[in-house]
Design a protein around this motif. Structure first.
Motif, PDB file in Angstrom:
ATOM      1  N   UNK A   1     -13.269 -19.906 -23.178  1.00  0.00           N
ATOM      2  CA  UNK A   1     -14.420 -19.181 -22.621  1.00  0.00           C
ATOM      3  C   UNK A   1     -14.456 -17.697 -22.995  1.00  0.00           C
ATOM      4  N   UNK A   2     -13.304 -17.123 -23.310  1.00  0.00           N
ATOM      5  CA  UNK A   2     -13.218 -15.712 -23.687  1.00  0.00           C
ATOM      6  C   UNK A   2     -12.435 -15.601 -24.992  1.00  0.00           C
ATOM      7  N   UNK A   3     -13.077 -15.009 -25.996  1.00  0.00           N
ATOM      8  CA  UNK A   3     -12.453 -14.868 -27.317  1.00  0.00           C
ATOM      9  C   UNK A   3     -12.590 -13.430 -27.783  1.00  0.00           C
TER      10      UNK A   3
ATOM     11  N   UNK B   1      -5.180  -9.443 -22.395  1.00  0.00           N
ATOM     12  CA  UNK B   1      -5.495 -10.332 -21.278  1.00  0.00           C
ATOM     13  C   UNK B   1      -5.247 -11.780 -21.706  1.00  0.00           C
ATOM     14  N   UNK B   2      -4.381 -12.478 -20.997  1.00  0.00           N
ATOM     15  CA  UNK B   2      -4.028 -13.849 -21.375  1.00  0.00           C
ATOM     16  C   UNK B   2      -5.188 -14.822 -21.217  1.00  0.00           C
ATOM     17  N   UNK B   3      -6.253 -14.422 -20.529  1.00  0.00           N
ATOM     18  CA  UNK B   3      -7.426 -15.287 -20.415  1.00  0.00           C
ATOM     19  C   UNK B   3      -8.236 -15.322 -21.706  1.00  0.00           C
TER      20      UNK B   3
END
Length: 281
Positions: A43-45, A210-212
Motif C-alpha cells: 500500500x505504501x511504496x 518507515x517499515x510500512x
C-alpha cells in the motif's frame, strides 16, 4: 529474471516505445519498479533512484496500464504543475503506441487526437474500461510548493483518489504532503507512491525509514551494472558537484542532519541550485 519479471518485460516491450521509437526494453531495476506499481505490491511504496534513470517512463507506463485495465482513479501530484506534467506527458505519449491503450482512450467531442498526441498537455485523461460505462482516469494536481503559508496545499482538500503518486516527493513540504494524504482517506483500499530524489530530510526521509513502506533504491552502482550509465560519466559528475549534491543525485543519500533546518530543508539549497544540478545531470 523470474517468470513474473519476464512477463512484465515482454508486455512493456510489446506495447510501448522508448524515445528513439524502439520497443521499450526495461532493465532489471526498471522491471522491479514497474511490477511494484502495476501489481500494487504494497500500500505504501517509496522509489529512490539516481537522476535520469528513467523512473518517470516506468511510472507512466505502469499507471497507464492500471488505468486502462481497471476502473481506477490515479492522481499525479507534483511540487508544481510543470513537475506533475512530466509524468502525464509520458502517459499521453505511451497511449498512442499501441492499439490496446489507444482503443480505450476517450476524448471530448471538440478535441483532436492529433493535437493531444502532439502537445501532450492534458491535465486529465480517461479510459473506457468496459461496455458498462466503467472508467479509468489519470489526472494531475499541483502541490503549489512555493506557497509557504498555512493555506499552502488547500487546493488539494477538495479532491479524493484511492491512488496517489507524489513526484519529486522530497520537494513537497510536510504541510502540503499532509493535505495530499487526505485524498486517500475516503478509500479503505488506498495506494501511495513516493517517487523522489533524496533532497532534505522531511516526510520523504521519514518514510524511507518507515517499515510500512516498500522501499526501492537504485543508485549509480546499479545503473552502471545495468549499462544505463558509465563509470566515466559518474567520475565526471563527481568533479562537477559538491559531495552532498553528488550523494543526493547519484548515491540516493539524504543530507546529514546537521545540514538541515527544523523543517527538514537545507538552508543553503535553493530551488535554483536544484534546477542547475538536475540540468547538469
Amino acid at each position: 529474471m523470474t517468470e513474473s519479471d519476464k512477463k512484465a518485460f515482454e508486455i512493456v516491450k510489446k506495447l510501448f516505445k522508448d524515445d528513439n521509437g524502439n520497443p521499450f526494453e526495461m532493465t532489471a531495476g526498471q522491471i522491479k519498479l514497474f511490477r511494484a506499481i502495476y501489481e500494487k505490491q504494497n500500500p505504501r511504496i517509496q522509489i529512490e533512484c539516481y537522476t535520469q534513470y528513467g523512473k518517470s517512463d516506468i511510472v507512466s507506463m505502469a499507471t497507464l496500464l492500471r488505468a486502462t485495465t481497471f476502473a481506477e482513479k490515479w492522481v499525479i501530484l507534483g511540487g508544481t504543475k510543470d513537475k506533475a506534467g512530466i509524468i502525464m506527458s509520458k502517459v499521453i505519449k505511451h497511449i498512442f503506441e499501441n492499439d490496446y491503450t489507444l482503443g480505450k482512450f476517450q476524448i471530448g467531442k471538440d478535441e483532436s487526437l492529433e493535437r493531444i498526441k502532439r502537445e501532450r498537455s492534458k491535465d486529465r485523461v480517461t479510459f473506457r474500461i468496459d461496455d458498462e460505462g466503467n472508467i479509468g482516469e489519470v489526472f494531475i494536481l499541483s502541490a503549489d510548493a512555493r506557497k509557504k503559508g498555512e493555506d499552502a496545499g488547500d487546493i488539494l482538500i477538495g479532491h479524493g483518489s484511492p491512488n496517489l503518486i507524489e513526484d519529486d516527493a522530497a520537494l513537497i513540504p510536510d504541510l502540503i504532503h499532509g493535505k495530499a494524504m487526505r485524498m486517500l482517506g475516503g478509500h479503505k483500499q488506498n495506494f501511495l507512491i513516493k517517487v523522489t530524489n533524496t533532497f532534505g530530510r522531511n516526510h520523504a526521509f521519514k518514510s524511507s525509514n518507515d517499515l510500512n513502506y516498500k522501499k526501492i533504491l537504485v543508485d549509480y552502482h546499479q545503473g552502471i551494472e545495468e549499462g544505463r550509465i558509465t563509470e566515466e560519466y559518474i567520475e565526471e559528475m563527481r568533479t562537477l558537484l559538491d559531495p552532498i549534491m553528488f550523494g543526493i543525485l547519484y548515491q540516493c543519500q539524504y543530507p546529514p542532519a546537521d545540514m538541515v533546518d527544523e523543517q527538514g530543508w537545507m538552508p543553503l539549497l535553493v530551488e535554483e541550485d536544484i534546477s542547475v544540478a538536475e540540468q547538469r545531470s
